[in-house]
Design an enzyme around this catalytic site. Structure first.
Site, PDB file in Angstrom:
ATOM      1  N   SER A 259     -26.586  72.312 -37.247  1.00 58.28           N
ATOM      2  CA  SER A 259     -25.304  72.570 -36.464  1.00 58.28           C
ATOM      3  C   SER A 259     -23.951  72.007 -37.143  1.00 58.28           C
ATOM      4  O   SER A 259     -23.944  70.885 -37.851  1.00 58.28           O
ATOM      5  CB  SER A 259     -25.377  71.949 -35.010  1.00 58.28           C
ATOM      6  OG  SER A 259     -26.519  72.483 -34.381  1.00 58.28           O
TER       7      SER A 259
HETATM    8  N1  SAH Z   1     -30.691  70.315 -33.560  1.00 55.66           N
HETATM    9  C1  SAH Z   1     -30.754  71.297 -34.903  1.00 55.66           C
HETATM   10  C2  SAH Z   1     -29.944  72.492 -34.840  1.00 55.66           C
HETATM   11  C3  SAH Z   1     -30.955  73.565 -35.122  1.00 55.66           C
HETATM   12  S1  SAH Z   1     -30.636  75.208 -34.938  1.00 55.66           S
HETATM   13  C4  SAH Z   1     -30.164  70.198 -36.055  1.00 55.66           C
HETATM   14  O1  SAH Z   1     -29.534  69.345 -36.006  1.00 55.66           O
HETATM   15  O2  SAH Z   1     -30.330  70.729 -37.294  1.00 55.66           O
HETATM   16  C5  SAH Z   1     -31.716  75.316 -33.476  1.00 55.66           C
HETATM   17  C6  SAH Z   1     -32.989  75.085 -33.657  1.00 55.66           C
HETATM   18  O3  SAH Z   1     -33.845  75.561 -32.246  1.00 55.66           O
HETATM   19  C7  SAH Z   1     -34.020  76.039 -34.713  1.00 55.66           C
HETATM   20  O4  SAH Z   1     -34.826  75.218 -35.639  1.00 55.66           O
HETATM   21  C8  SAH Z   1     -35.093  77.150 -34.190  1.00 55.66           C
HETATM   22  O5  SAH Z   1     -36.206  77.273 -34.727  1.00 55.66           O
HETATM   23  C9  SAH Z   1     -35.174  76.345 -32.673  1.00 55.66           C
HETATM   24  N2  SAH Z   1     -35.544  76.888 -31.396  1.00 55.66           N
HETATM   25  C10 SAH Z   1     -35.286  78.112 -31.167  1.00 55.66           C
HETATM   26  N3  SAH Z   1     -35.934  78.497 -30.002  1.00 55.66           N
HETATM   27  C11 SAH Z   1     -36.584  77.293 -29.725  1.00 55.66           C
HETATM   28  C12 SAH Z   1     -37.772  76.868 -28.615  1.00 55.66           C
HETATM   29  N4  SAH Z   1     -38.005  77.754 -27.430  1.00 55.66           N
HETATM   30  N5  SAH Z   1     -38.449  75.747 -28.816  1.00 55.66           N
HETATM   31  C13 SAH Z   1     -37.986  74.983 -29.745  1.00 55.66           C
HETATM   32  N6  SAH Z   1     -37.348  75.202 -30.743  1.00 55.66           N
HETATM   33  C14 SAH Z   1     -36.606  76.487 -30.617  1.00 55.66           C
END
Ligand code: SAH
Length: 218
Positions: free
Chosen positions: A68
């Site tokens: 993010s």
């Molecule tokens: N907090 C992360 C942001 C990653 S982007 C960071 O700091 O890098 C969002 C993430 O949510 C992705 O890795 C995606 O695979 C995950 N995601 C999407 N749906 C999800 C779900 N139902 N349960 C767990 N993770 C999920």
């Protein structure tokens, strides 16, 4: 990708500038700014891309996912008002950067990721940086009922609605921060559990997240 945990003056300097930029964009919480100033965001990038690590932009981390944007991380974290010892659930571990920020603030962190390769990679790498949340692989749209209640819940992917199951996993007085909207854009929503069946919802600014996929999601 090859990880390299070296924090040089150049990266330290860039990180200070990022903190100043976030301040100028309206982030005020001193603890949040301190955490952003502390966690080496370039550790989440291949060395080739270290020049990108302290720009205020999201960046691809593989499997079609992104780390993010720093402003978004700071914004969501500020809304959570983490107190040391708070039991926190993060949905969407991804790179683990947001997780490190929460841990810096003293959270007892439970973080869940649905993509196995990201889960495996982040679970291996974070302890080498000195960060140790509890890692889970699975559908975070269901929360983690066996570890509820949580003081705070943060969702780092865009949801079509606020999942009921998540609300039930908040402690009374607890806070949920979740982006809600369509595939293109989402409004940041905070929900405070004011009582057993009483929730106060506030809608804030617009953001763009990757979709929350799962049973109580897209
Ligand atoms: N907090 C992360 C942001 C990653 S982007 C960071 O700091 O890098 C969002 C993430 O949510 C992705 O890795 C995606 O695979 C995950 N995601 C999407 N749906 C999800 C779900 N139902 N349960 C767990 N993770 C999920």
């Amino acid at each position: 990708m090859a990880y390299k945990f070296v924090d040089n003056y150049r990266e330290k300097g860039a990180r200070k500038q990022l903190v100043e930029l976030l301040k100028s964009r309206g982030i005020q919480d001193k603890e949040v700014l301190r955490a952003i100033g502390k966690v080496p965001r370039h550790y989440f990038f291949d060395e080739t891309f270290w020049g990108q690590a302290y720009k205020d932009i999201a960046f691809p981390i593989g499997q079609g996912q992104t780390i993010s944007q720093p402003y978004t991380v700071a914004y969501q974290t500020e809304l959570l008002q983490i107190k040391p010892g708070n039991k926190v659930l993060e949905i969407g571990t991804g790179s683990g950067y947001q997780a490190c920020i929460l841990l810096e603030l003293g959270a007892d962190l439970y973080t869940v990721e649905r993509q196995e390769r990201l889960y495996e990679r982040t679970r291996k790498v974070l302890p080498h940086m000195g960060y140790r949340p509890h890692f889970f692989l699975g559908d975070g749209s269901l929360g983690i009922p066996q570890h509820a209640p949580f003081d705070k819940i943060i969702v780092t992917a865009g949801a079509p609605f606020v999942p009921e199951l998540m609300l039930k996993q908040l402690r009374i007085g607890g806070v949920l921060v979740i982006p809600v909207g369509n595939e293109k854009e989402q409004k940041m929503v905070t929900v405070i559990r004011a009582g057993e069946n009483e929730y106060d919802k506030i809608e804030l600014d617009t953001f763009r997240f990757v979709p929350l996929l799962g049973d109580q999601a897209w």
